[in-house]
Scaffold this motif. Structure first.
Motif, mmCIF file in Angstrom:
data_model
loop_
_atom_site.group_PDB
_atom_site.id
_atom_site.type_symbol
_atom_site.label_atom_id
_atom_site.label_comp_id
_atom_site.label_asym_id
_atom_site.label_seq_id
_atom_site.Cartn_x
_atom_site.Cartn_y
_atom_site.Cartn_z
ATOM 1 N N UNK A 127 -3.873 5.242 -10.501
ATOM 2 C CA UNK A 127 -4.861 5.544 -9.471
ATOM 3 C C UNK A 127 -5.320 4.300 -8.705
ATOM 4 N N UNK A 128 -4.856 3.131 -9.123
ATOM 5 C CA UNK A 128 -5.379 1.881 -8.573
ATOM 6 C C UNK A 128 -4.464 1.244 -7.538
ATOM 7 N N UNK A 129 -3.994 2.051 -6.597
ATOM 8 C CA UNK A 129 -3.265 1.490 -5.467
ATOM 9 C C UNK A 129 -4.303 0.913 -4.500
ATOM 10 N N UNK A 130 -3.878 0.076 -3.550
ATOM 11 C CA UNK A 130 -4.849 -0.556 -2.649
ATOM 12 C C UNK A 130 -5.760 0.435 -1.919
ATOM 13 N N UNK A 131 -5.209 1.528 -1.440
ATOM 14 C CA UNK A 131 -6.032 2.507 -0.714
ATOM 15 C C UNK A 131 -7.149 3.052 -1.596
ATOM 16 N N UNK A 140 -9.327 -4.890 -6.785
ATOM 17 C CA UNK A 140 -8.621 -4.796 -5.509
ATOM 18 C C UNK A 140 -7.957 -6.129 -5.171
ATOM 19 N N UNK A 141 -8.694 -7.213 -5.289
ATOM 20 C CA UNK A 141 -8.143 -8.539 -4.971
ATOM 21 C C UNK A 141 -6.960 -8.856 -5.876
ATOM 22 N N UNK A 142 -7.076 -8.496 -7.137
ATOM 23 C CA UNK A 142 -5.974 -8.720 -8.072
ATOM 24 C C UNK A 142 -4.750 -7.902 -7.681
ATOM 25 N N UNK A 143 -4.982 -6.666 -7.295
ATOM 26 C CA UNK A 143 -3.872 -5.770 -6.945
ATOM 27 C C UNK A 143 -3.104 -6.260 -5.709
ATOM 28 N N UNK A 144 -3.835 -6.729 -4.716
ATOM 29 C CA UNK A 144 -3.168 -7.148 -3.477
ATOM 30 C C UNK A 144 -2.776 -8.629 -3.490
ATOM 31 N N UNK A 145 -3.139 -9.317 -4.566
ATOM 32 C CA UNK A 145 -2.718 -10.715 -4.721
ATOM 33 C C UNK A 145 -3.565 -11.675 -3.963
#
Length: 84
Positions: free
Chosen positions: A23-27, A79-84
């Motif tokens: 469930x933790x995609x950027x959107x 979020x920051x971790x997910x998008x790098x």
């Protein structure tokens, strides 16, 4: 390793243990940040601006604001971790 790196690793483990990665995609994480920020804003929605500082110093109110701030910070960190 600094404290932020430790927090990111702890959050990753927390999410993985609950199988929330799906469930933790950027959107979805962006929508969660907005939702959590809305909950933070709701805490002071009807507090007059000239009373906001005093209101936040009240122990009970401060605890509620701190909880909402933590939710925003943690979600933003994920979020920051997910998008790098």
């Amino acid at each position: 390793m600094d404290r932020l790196d430790e927090l990111r690793l702890e959050l990753r483990a927390f999410v993985r243990e609950r199988d929330w990665e799906q469930f933790h995609d950027p959107k979805n994480l962006i929508m969660a940040v907005v939702s959590e920020a809305g909950e933070l804003a709701a805490e002071l929605r009807w507090v007059p601006s000239d009373q906001a500082d005093a209101w936040c110093k009240d122990e009970a109110q401060r605890a509620r604001v701190a909880d909402e701030l933590a939710d925003v910070a943690l979600t933003l960190t994920m979020l920051a971790d997910r998008v790098g």
